[in-house]
Design an enzyme around this catalytic site. Structure first.
Site, PDB file in Angstrom:
ATOM      1  N   ASP A 101      59.850  13.829  28.657  1.00  0.00           N
ATOM      2  CA  ASP A 101      58.846  13.806  29.719  1.00  0.00           C
ATOM      3  C   ASP A 101      59.251  12.843  30.830  1.00  0.00           C
ATOM      4  OD1 ASP A 101      58.548  11.529  28.157  1.00  0.00           O
ATOM      5  OD2 ASP A 101      56.519  11.965  27.522  1.00  0.00           O
TER       6      ASP A 101
ATOM      7  N   ASN B 174      46.322   7.962  20.738  1.00  0.00           N
ATOM      8  CA  ASN B 174      45.395   9.099  20.591  1.00  0.00           C
ATOM      9  C   ASN B 174      46.085  10.313  19.970  1.00  0.00           C
ATOM     10  OD1 ASN B 174      47.024  10.008  22.633  1.00  0.00           O
ATOM     11  ND2 ASN B 174      45.440  10.092  24.208  1.00  0.00           N
TER      12      ASN B 174
ATOM     13  N   HIS C  60      49.006  11.624  20.922  1.00  0.00           N
ATOM     14  CA  HIS C  60      49.804  12.478  21.809  1.00  0.00           C
ATOM     15  C   HIS C  60      51.299  12.418  21.459  1.00  0.00           C
ATOM     16  CE1 HIS C  60      50.248   9.120  25.085  1.00  0.00           C
ATOM     17  NE2 HIS C  60      51.406   9.251  24.482  1.00  0.00           N
TER      18      HIS C  60
ATOM     19  N   GLU D  39      48.492  15.399  25.866  1.00  0.00           N
ATOM     20  CA  GLU D  39      47.282  14.680  25.493  1.00  0.00           C
ATOM     21  C   GLU D  39      46.395  15.570  24.614  1.00  0.00           C
ATOM     22  OE1 GLU D  39      47.260  11.638  25.959  1.00  0.00           O
ATOM     23  OE2 GLU D  39      47.379  10.974  28.034  1.00  0.00           O
TER      24      GLU D  39
HETATM   25  C1  GLP Z   1      54.296   7.359  26.192  1.00  0.00           C
HETATM   26  C2  GLP Z   1      55.331   8.468  25.996  1.00  0.00           C
HETATM   27  C3  GLP Z   1      55.348   8.969  24.573  1.00  0.00           C
HETATM   28  C4  GLP Z   1      55.399   7.800  23.611  1.00  0.00           C
HETATM   29  C5  GLP Z   1      54.188   6.930  23.804  1.00  0.00           C
HETATM   30  C6  GLP Z   1      54.103   5.760  22.828  1.00  0.00           C
HETATM   31  O1  GLP Z   1      53.026   7.841  26.415  1.00  0.00           O
HETATM   32  N1  GLP Z   1      55.128   9.573  26.878  1.00  0.00           N
HETATM   33  O2  GLP Z   1      56.463   9.827  24.407  1.00  0.00           O
HETATM   34  O3  GLP Z   1      55.444   8.273  22.285  1.00  0.00           O
HETATM   35  O4  GLP Z   1      54.236   6.420  25.132  1.00  0.00           O
HETATM   36  O5  GLP Z   1      54.862   4.684  23.276  1.00  0.00           O
HETATM   37  P1  GLP Z   1      55.185   3.410  22.417  1.00  0.00           P
HETATM   38  O6  GLP Z   1      56.238   3.814  21.454  1.00  0.00           O
HETATM   39  O7  GLP Z   1      55.681   2.397  23.390  1.00  0.00           O
HETATM   40  O8  GLP Z   1      53.912   3.008  21.741  1.00  0.00           O
END
Ligand code: GLP
Length: 259
Positions: free
Chosen positions: A66, A135, A137, A142
């Site tokens: 993404d 949440n 995702h 989302e």
């Molecule tokens: C963002 C990314 C996700 C990732 C999430 C959690 O929203 N788009 O791909 O899994 O963050 O991030 P973290 O690993 O820093 O908690």
């Protein structure tokens, strides 16, 4: 579904072993990369093995999950910049080996269609790394994203904007409200999925994804539909799993568990 519980560094080694196995099968394997703090132990271990000469990534192709809409590739908070800093540089890759959605594309819809096309032209993703949001995702899909969704423009929830503000000097105002993300349907087409989660904050999402109902309200629950999924969780992220003793026993008695 295979559940591996270990500390962060060991999880990084486990995931890198899985990547190395794919590359041993196919030197020009296609690996999907995730951003966020969770996959960093994997990228540290990949870079360590490249430097030690035990992992050859020279023919591997990489795709990102993404990207934020509106951030240019050279914006420090873009996911392109994150992956350049954590993977391309440390692993000595040619930047052309990594394809990331262009958050500044004049036509985001065409950009998403082209991205799907590029993944198909590469032969599909062999192994996709994933993190998980609080949440539930995955990527930027989302809650209530369709399990059949494809790469597309998505809106971020307030929860995600607030969670990601830490990367924007804690200023939620600076976090883009839109992103481009591989869809859940796109993610489910990868040959193998490896989701890594660490820390107690992820425990409810991990419990819902692994042991909860299949529902678009928890996007990661869609992984229950995929035949080759490995969840890598530390003690804290796995602390709310009800069947943890069973997963440990499975790991002990099933040969090659999680591979
Ligand atoms: C963002 C990314 C996700 C990732 C999430 C959690 O929203 N788009 O791909 O899994 O963050 O991030 P973290 O690993 O820093 O908690």
């Amino acid at each position: 579904m295979r559940i591996i519980q270990d500390d962060g560094e060991a999880l990084g080694r486990f995931a890198t072993d899985l990547i190395a196995e794919r590359i041993a099968d196919r030197p020009d394997a296609v690996i999907g990369l995730a951003t966020g703090s969770s996959p960093i132990p994997i990228y540290v271990e990949m870079a360590r093995r490249v430097a030690a000469g035990t992992l050859d990534l020279s023919s591997v192709r990489f795709f990102a999950l993404d990207e934020y809409v509106g951030l240019a590739a050279d914006h420090p908070m873009s996911y392109r910049a994150f992956l350049d800093d954590h993977v391309v540089g440390p692993c000595n890759l040619d930047p052309a080996q990594l394809t990331v959605l262009n958050g500044k594309a004049a036509d985001p819809v065409a950009e998403c269609a082209d991205y799907e096309q590029a993944i198909s032209a590469a032969g599909g993703i062999d192994l996709q790394l994933l993190g998980i949001g609080h949440n539930g995702h995955i990527g930027f899909n989302e809650p209530t994203s369709s399990f059949a969704s494809r790469t597309r423009v998505v809106a971020l929830t307030h929860q995600t904007v607030d969670a990601n503000a830490r990367f924007f000097d804690d200023d939620a105002e600076d976090v883009p409200l839109l992103a481009l993300s591989q869809g859940i349907g796109t993610i489910l087409e990868a040959g193998r999925l490896v989701l890594i989660a660490t820390g107690a904050g992820k425990a409810p999402a991990i419990r819902s994804a692994i042991e909860g109902e299949l529902t678009s309200s928890v996007p990661a629950s869609a992984l229950q539909l995929h035949p080759k999924v490995t969840f890598l969780v530390d003690e804290f992220a796995g602390s709310m799993l009800a069947r943890v003793d069973f997963y440990r026993r499975e790991r002990q008695i099933i040969p090659g568990y999680g591979h």
